[in-house]
Design a protein around this motif. Sequence first.
Motif, PDB file in Angstrom:
ATOM      1  N   VAL A  74       0.851  -1.189   0.000  1.00  0.00           N
ATOM      2  CA  VAL A  74       0.000   0.000   0.000  1.00  0.00           C
ATOM      3  C   VAL A  74       0.892   1.246   0.000  1.00  0.00           C
ATOM      4  O   VAL A  74       0.592   2.238  -0.661  1.00  0.00           O
ATOM      5  CB  VAL A  74      -0.945  -0.019   1.223  1.00  0.00           C
ATOM      6  CG1 VAL A  74      -1.796   1.230   1.274  1.00  0.00           C
ATOM      7  CG2 VAL A  74      -1.808  -1.276   1.211  1.00  0.00           C
ATOM      8  N   GLU A  75       2.013   1.172   0.697  1.00  0.00           N
ATOM      9  CA  GLU A  75       2.933   2.307   0.763  1.00  0.00           C
ATOM     10  C   GLU A  75       3.473   2.655  -0.624  1.00  0.00           C
ATOM     11  O   GLU A  75       3.584   3.832  -0.974  1.00  0.00           O
ATOM     12  CB  GLU A  75       4.095   2.020   1.717  1.00  0.00           C
ATOM     13  CG  GLU A  75       5.014   3.199   1.877  1.00  0.00           C
ATOM     14  CD  GLU A  75       6.158   2.937   2.841  1.00  0.00           C
ATOM     15  OE1 GLU A  75       6.885   3.897   3.112  1.00  0.00           O
ATOM     16  OE2 GLU A  75       6.324   1.801   3.320  1.00  0.00           O
ATOM     17  N   ARG A  76       3.785   1.651  -1.420  1.00  0.00           N
ATOM     18  CA  ARG A  76       4.299   1.919  -2.775  1.00  0.00           C
ATOM     19  C   ARG A  76       3.223   2.625  -3.603  1.00  0.00           C
ATOM     20  O   ARG A  76       3.510   3.586  -4.323  1.00  0.00           O
ATOM     21  CB  ARG A  76       4.738   0.622  -3.448  1.00  0.00           C
ATOM     22  CG  ARG A  76       5.284   0.864  -4.832  1.00  0.00           C
ATOM     23  CD  ARG A  76       5.890  -0.366  -5.437  1.00  0.00           C
ATOM     24  NE  ARG A  76       6.197  -0.115  -6.830  1.00  0.00           N
ATOM     25  CZ  ARG A  76       6.339  -1.047  -7.737  1.00  0.00           C
ATOM     26  NH1 ARG A  76       6.256  -2.318  -7.397  1.00  0.00           N
ATOM     27  NH2 ARG A  76       6.601  -0.743  -8.982  1.00  0.00           N
ATOM     28  N   ARG A 116       1.836   8.547  -5.651  1.00  0.00           N
ATOM     29  CA  ARG A 116       0.901   9.659  -5.754  1.00  0.00           C
ATOM     30  C   ARG A 116       1.267  10.850  -4.871  1.00  0.00           C
ATOM     31  O   ARG A 116       0.781  11.953  -5.065  1.00  0.00           O
ATOM     32  CB  ARG A 116      -0.501   9.173  -5.407  1.00  0.00           C
ATOM     33  CG  ARG A 116      -1.078   8.303  -6.520  1.00  0.00           C
ATOM     34  CD  ARG A 116      -2.011   7.223  -6.005  1.00  0.00           C
ATOM     35  NE  ARG A 116      -2.461   6.390  -7.100  1.00  0.00           N
ATOM     36  CZ  ARG A 116      -1.772   5.363  -7.605  1.00  0.00           C
ATOM     37  NH1 ARG A 116      -0.583   5.047  -7.122  1.00  0.00           N
ATOM     38  NH2 ARG A 116      -2.262   4.648  -8.587  1.00  0.00           N
ATOM     39  N   LEU A 117       2.112  10.578  -3.879  1.00  0.00           N
ATOM     40  CA  LEU A 117       2.513  11.594  -2.902  1.00  0.00           C
ATOM     41  C   LEU A 117       4.005  11.465  -2.627  1.00  0.00           C
ATOM     42  O   LEU A 117       4.587  10.414  -2.898  1.00  0.00           O
ATOM     43  CB  LEU A 117       1.762  11.372  -1.577  1.00  0.00           C
ATOM     44  CG  LEU A 117       0.240  11.454  -1.600  1.00  0.00           C
ATOM     45  CD1 LEU A 117      -0.331  10.963  -0.289  1.00  0.00           C
ATOM     46  CD2 LEU A 117      -0.190  12.883  -1.869  1.00  0.00           C
ATOM     47  N   PRO A 118       4.625  12.491  -2.059  1.00  0.00           N
ATOM     48  CA  PRO A 118       6.021  12.333  -1.643  1.00  0.00           C
ATOM     49  C   PRO A 118       6.149  11.149  -0.677  1.00  0.00           C
ATOM     50  O   PRO A 118       5.273  10.938   0.176  1.00  0.00           O
ATOM     51  CB  PRO A 118       6.334  13.662  -0.943  1.00  0.00           C
ATOM     52  CG  PRO A 118       5.365  14.640  -1.538  1.00  0.00           C
ATOM     53  CD  PRO A 118       4.120  13.837  -1.814  1.00  0.00           C
ATOM     54  N   ALA A 119       7.215  10.384  -0.818  1.00  0.00           N
ATOM     55  CA  ALA A 119       7.396   9.150  -0.040  1.00  0.00           C
ATOM     56  C   ALA A 119       7.305   9.386   1.469  1.00  0.00           C
ATOM     57  O   ALA A 119       6.668   8.608   2.188  1.00  0.00           O
ATOM     58  CB  ALA A 119       8.719   8.490  -0.398  1.00  0.00           C
ATOM     59  N   ARG A 120       7.914  10.462   1.962  1.00  0.00           N
ATOM     60  CA  ARG A 120       7.881  10.716   3.410  1.00  0.00           C
ATOM     61  C   ARG A 120       6.468  11.043   3.885  1.00  0.00           C
ATOM     62  O   ARG A 120       6.053  10.634   4.966  1.00  0.00           O
ATOM     63  CB  ARG A 120       8.857  11.829   3.784  1.00  0.00           C
ATOM     64  CG  ARG A 120      10.293  11.315   3.718  1.00  0.00           C
ATOM     65  CD  ARG A 120      11.366  12.319   4.008  1.00  0.00           C
ATOM     66  NE  ARG A 120      11.070  13.307   5.031  1.00  0.00           N
ATOM     67  CZ  ARG A 120      11.790  14.389   5.231  1.00  0.00           C
ATOM     68  NH1 ARG A 120      12.849  14.623   4.479  1.00  0.00           N
ATOM     69  NH2 ARG A 120      11.481  15.252   6.171  1.00  0.00           N
ATOM     70  N   LEU A 125       1.300   9.282   6.522  1.00  0.00           N
ATOM     71  CA  LEU A 125      -0.128   8.982   6.398  1.00  0.00           C
ATOM     72  C   LEU A 125      -0.428   7.511   6.689  1.00  0.00           C
ATOM     73  O   LEU A 125      -1.465   7.184   7.274  1.00  0.00           O
ATOM     74  CB  LEU A 125      -0.642   9.382   5.013  1.00  0.00           C
ATOM     75  CG  LEU A 125      -0.617  10.887   4.729  1.00  0.00           C
ATOM     76  CD1 LEU A 125      -0.998  11.174   3.288  1.00  0.00           C
ATOM     77  CD2 LEU A 125      -1.512  11.636   5.695  1.00  0.00           C
ATOM     78  N   MET A 126       0.481   6.636   6.290  1.00  0.00           N
ATOM     79  CA  MET A 126       0.324   5.206   6.603  1.00  0.00           C
ATOM     80  C   MET A 126       0.339   5.020   8.121  1.00  0.00           C
ATOM     81  O   MET A 126      -0.501   4.306   8.681  1.00  0.00           O
ATOM     82  CB  MET A 126       1.454   4.399   5.969  1.00  0.00           C
ATOM     83  CG  MET A 126       1.476   4.387   4.464  1.00  0.00           C
ATOM     84  SD  MET A 126       0.395   3.170   3.749  1.00  0.00           S
ATOM     85  CE  MET A 126       1.144   1.673   4.323  1.00  0.00           C
ATOM     86  N   LYS A 127       1.284   5.662   8.769  1.00  0.00           N
ATOM     87  CA  LYS A 127       1.409   5.546  10.221  1.00  0.00           C
ATOM     88  C   LYS A 127       0.165   6.099  10.912  1.00  0.00           C
ATOM     89  O   LYS A 127      -0.368   5.493  11.836  1.00  0.00           O
ATOM     90  CB  LYS A 127       2.669   6.281  10.692  1.00  0.00           C
ATOM     91  CG  LYS A 127       3.015   6.039  12.133  1.00  0.00           C
ATOM     92  CD  LYS A 127       4.353   6.665  12.476  1.00  0.00           C
ATOM     93  CE  LYS A 127       4.729   6.328  13.917  1.00  0.00           C
ATOM     94  NZ  LYS A 127       6.062   6.820  14.247  1.00  0.00           N
ATOM     95  N   LYS A 128      -0.321   7.273  10.451  1.00  0.00           N
ATOM     96  CA  LYS A 128      -1.539   7.865  11.011  1.00  0.00           C
ATOM     97  C   LYS A 128      -2.737   6.940  10.844  1.00  0.00           C
ATOM     98  O   LYS A 128      -3.652   6.937  11.658  1.00  0.00           O
ATOM     99  CB  LYS A 128      -1.861   9.195  10.324  1.00  0.00           C
ATOM    100  CG  LYS A 128      -1.108  10.375  10.858  1.00  0.00           C
ATOM    101  CD  LYS A 128      -1.491  11.631  10.126  1.00  0.00           C
ATOM    102  CE  LYS A 128      -2.692  12.285  10.785  1.00  0.00           C
ATOM    103  NZ  LYS A 128      -2.965  13.625  10.242  1.00  0.00           N
TER     104      LYS A 128
END
Length: 187
Positions: free
Chosen positions: A58-60, A65-69, A74-77
Amino acid sequence: LFTHQGFSGPAPLNISRHWLRSGSPKPEVLASFLPGRNGESLRLELEKESLRHPRRTVERFLSERLPARLAQVLMKKSGIPAALVFNQLSRIQREALVSAVLASPLSVNGTAGYAKAEVTAGGIDLAEVDSKTLESQKVPGLFFAGEILDVDGRIGGFNFQWAWSSGMVAGRAAAKKVLAERSAPGL
């Protein structure tokens, strides 16, 4: 722009004037990191991606679509582990991700203050001046222009234009008044 001191750039500058005037001690600001998308379109994209690439992380997907950081934050949130692949993404996790991407709450603690302000709001109420001349209705012969008046606009030159235009109106009106007073009979 996310900086080490907070948010900067056109969006926060434009938004700040609204929440400052709202009087709310804790204004709610929601950020959409994929403008032009809504929950339905993002959910559909996530579902299609999960069918096409079930073993993809999902992170990839998000990092494309967004900056990696930002994607990592957002994944962590969302409570989604970085290594989670699409075929393991639950409906609850998908909804959390959609919310984090499209309606992420940003805490607002204040502004950088007057010293860093690009434009200031507040000033003399427009109801106290003649709109055609910008002359004070309380003190005849006193004219106002620019930021001394309670006028502010979004960034992009609007405040400069107001300063120049109001200066021209007030200056012409003041000059006209002085000339009229000088040419009045008995002077």
